[in-house]
Design an enzyme around this catalytic site. Structure first.
Site, PDB file in Angstrom:
ATOM      1  N   SER A   1      10.371   6.341   9.747  1.00  0.00           N
ATOM      2  CA  SER A   1       9.769   5.990  11.034  1.00  0.00           C
ATOM      3  C   SER A   1      10.152   4.568  11.420  1.00  0.00           C
ATOM      4  O   SER A   1      10.031   3.648  10.611  1.00  0.00           O
ATOM      5  CB  SER A   1       8.245   6.115  10.953  1.00  0.00           C
TER       6      SER A   1
ATOM      7  N   GLU B   1       0.824  -1.205   0.000  1.00  0.00           N
ATOM      8  CA  GLU B   1       0.000   0.000   0.000  1.00  0.00           C
ATOM      9  C   GLU B   1       0.860   1.258   0.000  1.00  0.00           C
ATOM     10  O   GLU B   1       1.965   1.265   0.547  1.00  0.00           O
ATOM     11  CB  GLU B   1      -0.881   0.044   1.249  1.00  0.00           C
TER      12      GLU B   1
ATOM     13  N   CYS C   1       2.949  -5.616  15.822  1.00  0.00           N
ATOM     14  CA  CYS C   1       2.275  -4.650  16.698  1.00  0.00           C
ATOM     15  C   CYS C   1       0.778  -4.944  16.698  1.00  0.00           C
ATOM     16  O   CYS C   1       0.158  -5.086  15.641  1.00  0.00           O
ATOM     17  CB  CYS C   1       2.552  -3.224  16.225  1.00  0.00           C
TER      18      CYS C   1
ATOM     19  N   CYS D   1       4.937  -7.286   7.641  1.00  0.00           N
ATOM     20  CA  CYS D   1       5.808  -6.741   8.683  1.00  0.00           C
ATOM     21  C   CYS D   1       6.033  -7.806   9.747  1.00  0.00           C
ATOM     22  O   CYS D   1       5.112  -8.551  10.102  1.00  0.00           O
ATOM     23  CB  CYS D   1       5.175  -5.496   9.308  1.00  0.00           C
TER      24      CYS D   1
ATOM     25  N   GLY E   1       5.753  -2.266   6.907  1.00  0.00           N
ATOM     26  CA  GLY E   1       7.124  -2.692   7.135  1.00  0.00           C
ATOM     27  C   GLY E   1       7.902  -1.808   8.094  1.00  0.00           C
ATOM     28  O   GLY E   1       7.532  -0.668   8.367  1.00  0.00           O
ATOM     29  N   GLU E   2       8.992  -2.354   8.607  1.00  0.00           N
ATOM     30  CA  GLU E   2       9.915  -1.664   9.502  1.00  0.00           C
ATOM     31  C   GLU E   2      11.166  -1.290   8.707  1.00  0.00           C
ATOM     32  O   GLU E   2      11.944  -2.166   8.312  1.00  0.00           O
ATOM     33  CB  GLU E   2      10.275  -2.575  10.676  1.00  0.00           C
TER      34      GLU E   2
ATOM     35  N   SER F   1       8.135   5.358  16.423  1.00  0.00           N
ATOM     36  CA  SER F   1       6.797   4.897  16.803  1.00  0.00           C
ATOM     37  C   SER F   1       6.860   4.414  18.245  1.00  0.00           C
ATOM     38  O   SER F   1       7.152   3.252  18.511  1.00  0.00           O
ATOM     39  CB  SER F   1       6.347   3.772  15.863  1.00  0.00           C
TER      40      SER F   1
ATOM     41  N   ASN G   1      -7.709   4.748  14.988  1.00  0.00           N
ATOM     42  CA  ASN G   1      -8.790   4.608  14.012  1.00  0.00           C
ATOM     43  C   ASN G   1      -9.141   3.127  13.905  1.00  0.00           C
ATOM     44  O   ASN G   1      -8.566   2.413  13.087  1.00  0.00           O
ATOM     45  CB  ASN G   1      -8.331   5.168  12.656  1.00  0.00           C
TER      46      ASN G   1
ATOM     47  N   CYS H   1      -1.948  -2.783  14.677  1.00  0.00           N
ATOM     48  CA  CYS H   1      -1.673  -2.504  13.269  1.00  0.00           C
ATOM     49  C   CYS H   1      -2.159  -3.649  12.387  1.00  0.00           C
ATOM     50  O   CYS H   1      -1.811  -4.809  12.628  1.00  0.00           O
ATOM     51  CB  CYS H   1      -0.169  -2.285  13.080  1.00  0.00           C
TER      52      CYS H   1
ATOM     53  N   CYS I   1      -2.475   1.938   8.056  1.00  0.00           N
ATOM     54  CA  CYS I   1      -1.523   0.990   7.485  1.00  0.00           C
ATOM     55  C   CYS I   1      -2.076  -0.432   7.458  1.00  0.00           C
ATOM     56  O   CYS I   1      -2.446  -0.988   8.486  1.00  0.00           O
ATOM     57  CB  CYS I   1      -0.232   1.032   8.302  1.00  0.00           C
TER      58      CYS I   1
END
EC number: 2.1.1.192
Length: 364
Positions: free
Chosen positions: A201, A91, A120, A116, A169-170, A223, A299, A123, A342
């Site tokens: 980030s 995305e 988390c 990812c 992704g990280e 983050s 959200n 997410c 995300c």
């Protein structure tokens, strides 16, 4: 075949001279066609000889991500679901704003991995698991798609102004390709983005943090999302392997330019990390660094394990931070009507595909 978008300028120069027997200046011409003029084929490179274009076509390809889905929000936010050459889905999001003069400016949120590994719990991408790293060409292909969509063809007056590596992704777990991407973004003959217009980030990964800072190629956002190690372990289990106190200690000596600050992203989760007691802990952490806070209101999507905080708790949290001289800005969530957070659009697409497969399956 070499995907030419995966080559840095130095690699392209070596390819043009060694593989094609071309003079070095030819690499600069091709480079500008790729990144400034967004050429999708070698035939578009009209100041390159037909013979050279033919040799390029024999040995190389230009592979852009394919646009699978585009959704536009009522607030102007546009989200793309892109299909990569191997079929993987990622995305990217375009977020509009206006300058003081009223000129349209776009910030693009970039993905750097398919899925990812961080897991988390708040997410959507984290629930998908990790598939693979994205290449430089795939990462920057998102920028090319955005510029083509926007008709953004004037480097002197770009519509696409800012880039944030805050998508899927990280970044520090794909450090090599992210750093290659940043160098290409910074190249004045390429995409020509100032480091001040790029933010990377991270969840807080020890490996690569110093290298990113010393490169000076982008601003840093962390983050954070948790005011203490206990909550960090609960909502960011993989990131918590690096203790929160050790992360803040590393940030105390993070290389910063004049007037630069670390941006801390803090997602307010209702009843989890949005109390005044959490704000007090957060003040103690952030005050150790040269930083500022972006407060993000959660959200929730359907089936998510967390709730949005109440407006009263949001306001109280923000006011407490300001009372302690911590710069804190509430960042408005955009694109809520198109699943712009995300991973939400990809998750929705995958669920739709699963449902369709189930509907089409033969009955026992």
């Amino acid at each position: 075949m070499t995907d030419i978008l995966n080559l840095t300028y130095e690699e392209l120069e070596a390819f043009m001279t060694a593989e094609l027997g071309e003079p070095r200046f030819r690499a600069r011409q091709v480079w500008q066609w790729l990144w400034q003029k967004c050429a999708r084929s070698f035939d578009e490179m009209t100041n390159v000889s037909k013979a050279t274009r033919a040799r390029l076509a024999e040995k190389a390809v230009i592979t852009w991500p394919e646009v699978e889905t585009v959704q536009k929000s009522a607030d102007g936010t546009t989200k793309f679901l892109l299909r990569l050459a191997d079929g993987a889905l990622v995305e990217t999001v375009l977020i509009p704003s206006a300058s003081r003069e009223g000129t349209l400016r776009i910030t693009q949120c970039l993905s750097c991995q398919v899925g990812c590994a961080m897991g988390c719990t708040f997410c959507s991408t984290g629930t998908m698991g990790f598939e693979r790293n994205m290449t430089m060409g795939e990462i920057l292909g998102q920028v090319l798609v955005a510029r083509a969509h926007l008709g953004d063809s004037r480097p002197d007056h770009p519509i696409l102004r800012n880039l944030v590596f805050m998508g899927m992704g990280e970044p520090l777990l794909n450090l090599n390709e992210v750093m290659r991407s940043l160098r290409t973004l910074n190249d004045e003959f390429g995409l020509s983005f100032s480091p001040r217009r790029i933010t990377v980030s991270t969840c807080g990964i020890e490996k690569g943090l110093r290298e990113l800072g010393e490169s000076g190629l982008a601003f840093l956002a962390v983050s954070l999302h948790a005011p203490n190690q206990e909550i960090r372990k609960r909502i960011m289990p993989k990131a918590a392997h690096w203790h929160l106190d050790d992360l803040i200690t590393a940030l105390e000596s993070y290389p910063l330019k004049t007037r630069e600050r670390v941006t801390f992203e803090y997602l307010l989760l209702g009843g989890v990390n949005d109390g005044i007691e959490h704000a007090r802990e957060l003040v103690r952490l952030v005050s150790r660094t040269k930083g500022k806070l972006n407060l993000i209101v959660y959200n929730p999507a359907e089936g998510d394990p967390y709730d949005a905080p109440t407006p009263e708790r949001i306001l109280a949290f923000e006011q407490y931070l300001w009372s302690k001289n911590i710069t804190a800005i509430i960042r408005k969530s955009k694109g809520q009507d198109i699943k712009a957070a995300c991973g939400q659009l990809k998750a929705s697409e995958l669920q739709r595909g699963t449902a369709s497969a189930g509907a089409d399956a033969p009955e026992d």
